[in-house]
Design an enzyme around this catalytic site. Structure first.
Site, short mmCIF file in Angstrom:
data_model
loop_
_atom_site.label_atom_id
_atom_site.label_comp_id
_atom_site.label_asym_id
_atom_site.label_seq_id
_atom_site.Cartn_x
_atom_site.Cartn_y
_atom_site.Cartn_z
N ASP A 41 0.62 -1.28 -0.02
CA ASP A 41 -0.01 -0.05 0.02
C ASP A 41 1.03 1.34 -0.11
O ASP A 41 0.52 2.32 -0.70
CB ASP A 41 -1.02 -0.01 1.16
CG ASP A 41 -2.00 -0.84 1.12
OD1 ASP A 41 -2.47 -1.35 -0.02
OD2 ASP A 41 -2.65 -1.62 2.17
N ALA A 151 -11.59 6.13 1.10
CA ALA A 151 -10.31 5.12 0.79
C ALA A 151 -9.36 4.81 1.84
O ALA A 151 -8.87 4.06 2.05
CB ALA A 151 -9.50 5.46 -0.65
N TYR A 156 -5.23 4.87 9.15
CA TYR A 156 -5.20 5.78 10.29
C TYR A 156 -6.31 6.31 10.90
O TYR A 156 -6.60 5.92 12.27
CB TYR A 156 -4.19 7.03 10.08
CG TYR A 156 -3.47 7.61 11.37
CD1 TYR A 156 -4.01 6.81 12.69
CD2 TYR A 156 -3.00 8.73 11.26
CE1 TYR A 156 -3.22 7.55 13.86
CE2 TYR A 156 -2.47 9.15 12.33
CZ TYR A 156 -2.68 8.81 13.45
OH TYR A 156 -2.05 9.47 14.68
N LEU A 158 -9.23 4.49 11.15
CA LEU A 158 -9.80 3.37 11.98
C LEU A 158 -9.28 3.08 13.07
O LEU A 158 -9.53 2.90 14.15
CB LEU A 158 -9.86 2.16 10.90
CG LEU A 158 -10.76 1.00 11.38
CD1 LEU A 158 -12.07 1.18 12.00
CD2 LEU A 158 -10.65 -0.19 10.56
#
Length: 254
Positions: A41, A151, A156, A158
């Protein structure tokens, strides 16, 4: 469709690159119509930021050779051309962070996941929060505060106990990080047309940095955050495992 191959410098990604180049044709990035990205990611965010800076936006099909791979497809050597042809497109509108530093420097940076404000010292930050030009919180005492896109809502945001936002919801999350006052304020869900502004109170005594994804500006005095509709990004996903499915599934993980 002509494609370029961009690769993370990790050994796993480099080994996969060798196999892909032995099986498929790739062109230089400047000649490509789309991008295949190998990595995790973090590398995907790096590729997207590079396109935003170069103002050369192309669809990206990522394959995971990192840890989580939330923004990536499964790594497979076989049937790459068929996978790309069948891929589902997702448009992602990045945030635009406009910062004024204590020294008077004006800086603008994009963010795909989130913009976060973080205290630089052991002292808590004191932040005035405004929404569309109106003061919503005269003083938020906290370790920090962030604005997340759908997106980025499972990243961070969450971890800071913010809400998961479905892709295409037209919303952004405003989430405090370890808030002290107001004690019961846990953030807000706002329309993506919202402009969120932060004024750092006692900016020199209680310094705060502003981070757009992975890029940090230190000692800020004010920050404005809004969705940038002028530069939408396109991510490509296998139909059986798309980004909106992943975001929805995160709501059922214990």
């Amino acid at each position: 469709m002509s494609r370029a191959l961009l690769v993370s410098p990790t050994p796993a990604a480099r080994a996969a690159e060798e196999r892909l180049r032995g099986s498929y044709e790739f062109v230089p990035e400047g000649e490509a119509e789309m991008i295949v990205a190998l990595g995790g990611d973090g590398f995907m965010l790096q590729v997207l930021h590079q396109m935003l800076e170069a103002r050369s936006i192309k669809p990206v099909f990522g394959m995971n050779l990192g840890t989580v791979g939330f923004l990536m497809n499964e790594w497979r050597l076989e049937r790459l051309e068929q996978r790309i042809a069948a891929a589902k497109e997702f448009k992602v509108n990045p945030l635009r962070m406009t910062v004024m530093t204590v020294d008077g420097e004006d800086i603008s940076l994009p963010a795909i996941n989130e913009v976060s404000l973080l205290r630089e010292t052991r002292q808590t930050a004191r932040v005035e929060v405004s929404v569309n030009g109106r003061v919503a919180l005269p003083e938020l005492v906290c370790d920090g505060v962030l604005v997340a896109t759908p997106a980025g809502s499972t990243a961070y945001n969450l971890s800071a106990h913010g809400p998961i936002l479905p892709l295409g919801s037209g919303l952004i999350a405003l989430t405090p990080i370890s808030p002290f006052r107001p004690r019961r304020w846990r953030g807000a869900i706002l329309p993506e047309s919202t402009r969120v502004s932060f004024k750092i109170l006692e900016a020199e005594k209680r310094p705060v940095s502003a981070v757009a994804d992975q890029r940090e500006v230190r000692d800020v005095s004010s920050v404005e955050v809004a969705i940038d509709r002028a530069t939408p990004l396109t991510l490509l996903f296998d139909p059986e495992h798309t980004l909106d499915d992943r975001i929805a599934a995160e709501q059922f993980i214990a």
